[in-house]
Design a protein around this motif. Structure first.
Motif, PDB file in Angstrom:
ATOM      1  N   SER A 166     152.264 131.830 -18.948  1.00 50.54           N
ATOM      2  CA  SER A 166     152.382 130.813 -20.143  1.00 50.54           C
ATOM      3  C   SER A 166     151.569 129.742 -20.342  1.00 50.54           C
ATOM      4  O   SER A 166     150.993 129.569 -21.216  1.00 50.54           O
ATOM      5  CB  SER A 166     153.973 130.797 -20.339  1.00 50.54           C
ATOM      6  OG  SER A 166     154.651 132.161 -20.388  1.00 50.54           O
ATOM      7  N   LEU A 167     151.705 128.847 -19.356  1.00 51.41           N
ATOM      8  CA  LEU A 167     151.200 127.637 -19.441  1.00 51.41           C
ATOM      9  C   LEU A 167     149.632 128.037 -19.468  1.00 51.41           C
ATOM     10  O   LEU A 167     148.657 127.127 -20.261  1.00 51.41           O
ATOM     11  CB  LEU A 167     151.167 126.891 -18.176  1.00 51.41           C
ATOM     12  CG  LEU A 167     152.766 125.921 -18.314  1.00 51.41           C
ATOM     13  CD1 LEU A 167     152.795 125.352 -16.795  1.00 51.41           C
ATOM     14  CD2 LEU A 167     152.752 125.157 -19.321  1.00 51.41           C
ATOM     15  N   THR A 168     148.969 128.955 -19.033  1.00 54.12           N
ATOM     16  CA  THR A 168     147.618 129.434 -18.668  1.00 54.12           C
ATOM     17  C   THR A 168     147.254 129.632 -20.058  1.00 54.12           C
ATOM     18  O   THR A 168     146.043 129.357 -20.697  1.00 54.12           O
ATOM     19  CB  THR A 168     147.543 130.548 -17.627  1.00 54.12           C
ATOM     20  OG1 THR A 168     147.563 129.998 -16.381  1.00 54.12           O
ATOM     21  CG2 THR A 168     145.876 130.872 -17.720  1.00 54.12           C
ATOM     22  N   LEU A 169     147.843 130.573 -20.712  1.00 51.68           N
ATOM     23  CA  LEU A 169     147.620 130.774 -22.193  1.00 51.68           C
ATOM     24  C   LEU A 169     147.608 129.944 -23.265  1.00 51.68           C
ATOM     25  O   LEU A 169     146.479 129.598 -23.924  1.00 51.68           O
ATOM     26  CB  LEU A 169     148.480 131.879 -22.771  1.00 51.68           C
ATOM     27  CG  LEU A 169     148.878 133.329 -21.695  1.00 51.68           C
ATOM     28  CD1 LEU A 169     149.788 134.261 -22.623  1.00 51.68           C
ATOM     29  CD2 LEU A 169     147.369 133.953 -22.016  1.00 51.68           C
ATOM     30  N   VAL A 170     148.600 128.802 -22.983  1.00 56.69           N
ATOM     31  CA  VAL A 170     148.547 127.917 -23.925  1.00 56.69           C
ATOM     32  C   VAL A 170     147.577 126.768 -23.713  1.00 56.69           C
ATOM     33  O   VAL A 170     146.764 126.192 -24.604  1.00 56.69           O
ATOM     34  CB  VAL A 170     150.182 127.164 -23.866  1.00 56.69           C
ATOM     35  CG1 VAL A 170     150.007 125.876 -24.850  1.00 56.69           C
ATOM     36  CG2 VAL A 170     151.100 128.061 -24.498  1.00 56.69           C
ATOM     37  N   GLY A 171     147.330 126.558 -22.358  1.00 58.10           N
ATOM     38  CA  GLY A 171     146.353 125.409 -21.998  1.00 58.10           C
ATOM     39  C   GLY A 171     144.957 126.054 -22.412  1.00 58.10           C
ATOM     40  O   GLY A 171     143.954 125.029 -22.954  1.00 58.10           O
ATOM     41  N   ASN A 172     144.537 127.076 -21.995  1.00 55.93           N
ATOM     42  CA  ASN A 172     143.089 127.456 -22.351  1.00 55.93           C
ATOM     43  C   ASN A 172     142.968 127.911 -23.545  1.00 55.93           C
ATOM     44  O   ASN A 172     141.824 127.615 -24.071  1.00 55.93           O
ATOM     45  CB  ASN A 172     142.915 128.684 -21.335  1.00 55.93           C
ATOM     46  CG  ASN A 172     142.852 128.404 -19.849  1.00 55.93           C
ATOM     47  OD1 ASN A 172     141.901 127.740 -19.267  1.00 55.93           O
ATOM     48  ND2 ASN A 172     143.755 128.664 -18.933  1.00 55.93           N
ATOM     49  N   SER A 173     143.888 128.395 -24.228  1.00 58.53           N
ATOM     50  CA  SER A 173     143.679 128.589 -25.740  1.00 58.53           C
ATOM     51  C   SER A 173     143.477 127.370 -26.517  1.00 58.53           C
ATOM     52  O   SER A 173     142.817 127.415 -27.404  1.00 58.53           O
ATOM     53  CB  SER A 173     144.956 129.359 -26.565  1.00 58.53           C
ATOM     54  OG  SER A 173     145.029 130.663 -25.767  1.00 58.53           O
TER      55      SER A 173
END
Length: 312
Positions: A36-43
């Motif tokens: 979830s953090l990966t999706l939010v951070g990179n997006s």
């Protein structure tokens, strides 16, 4: 022949941590949170790089490429991990395993090249600041990005295809969280010495060599930074380059451990946790590293949030 065809009809079993079932729910929660953090951070980085005109520079062009890469990289493996950790079914179809093998290796090799490109960008920015915009033209930036993506794809097409030629003799249990080259080599029942030699040669080219080039370039960057008279200029240059260097060491360190050690002799349990690290942890921490130490990204985020409140 019937045993050999079992893998095609029944697929594979991704063992993960099935030998410690009491830990599966813990791993599920941690990996889901990291994803979830990966999706939010990179997006967020991709969105800021596209919407904020002040970030329309070569550095953020490559950073948005890295974020796009990390989104695809982690998505190629994590949903299947979560599915296997959530229930008793640990299987993955043969087609799913093959796709994961090709895509995971493609994106991993692409990131190896892209990090070298980003180091070159920082080298030009620090060592030749007056010629930076001339050297790092939009055309060159797109060319370097294309080389990274196509270079990674070429490596995957060759190495994954070569790995899939190995005889499996009906073996279906992959002692890993995902289908990747070292895990598939361990699964093989025939002589894998040639595959291991090719794996080591290719991975040396994609990991050890780029890492050496990056470290050498950072030595010259450090010398150039020390010549900057302004303390503020030194601090800004060091912060920008340090973020990239941390990402480089995290990614290359885990990739070298996971791919350059002999596939048959490396510690089985340790190897799959290294795979978990560079497929889940590294894509998550990359945006954190770049945003926490980068005033431009934080300022762009504040401007975007400010516009959102005004429109609201």
């Amino acid at each position: 022949m019937a045993e050999a065809n079992n893998s095609f009809s029944e697929g594979f079993i991704l063992m993960g941590i099935s030998d410690h079932p009491q830990l599966e729910i813990v791993f599920f929660i941690v990996i889901l949170f990291s994803y979830s953090l990966t999706l939010v951070g990179n997006s967020t980085i991709i969105l800021l790089s596209c919407l904020d005109a002040r970030l329309h520079t070569p550095m953020y062009f490559f950073l948005s490429n890295l974020s796009s890469l990390d989104l695809a990289f982690t998505t190629s493996s994590v949903p299947q991990m979560l599915t296997n950790l959530w229930g008793p079914d640990k299987t993955i179809s043969y087609a799913g395993c093959v796709i994961q093998l090709y895509v995971f290796l493609w994106l991993g090799a692409t990131e190896c090249i892209l990090l070298v490109v980003m180091a070159f960008d920082r080298h030009v920015a620090v060592c030749q600041p007056l010629r930076y915009t001339v050297i790092m033209s939009p055309r060159l930036c797109w060319l370097l990005a294309a080389i990274a993506w196509l270079g990674g794809l070429s490596n995957s097409m060759i190495q994954s295809t070569f790995t899939l030629q190995l005889p499996l003799c009906g073996h279906r249990r992959v002692d890993n969280f995902l289908c990747e080259v070292p895990a598939m080599i361990k699964l093989a029942c025939g002589d894998t010495s040639l595959n291991e030699a090719v794996l080591n040669g290719v991975c040396t080219f994609f990991t050890a060599v780029p890492l050496s080039i990056i470290l050498i370039s950072y030595c010259s960057i450090a010398r150039a930074v020390l010549k900057i008279r302004s303390a503020e200029g030194q601090r800004k240059a060091f912060n920008t380059c340090l973020s990239h260097l941390v990402v480089v060491l995290l990614f290359y360190g885990s990739a070298i451990y996971g791919y350059l050690l002999p596939a048959k002799t490396s510690h089985q349990g340790r190897g799959k946790f290294i795979s978990l690290f560079y497929s889940v942890v590294t894509p998550m921490v990359n945006p954190l590293i770049y945003t926490l130490r980068n005033k431009e990204v934080k300022a762009a985020l504040r401007r975007l949030l400010g516009k959102g409140r005004e429109l609201g």
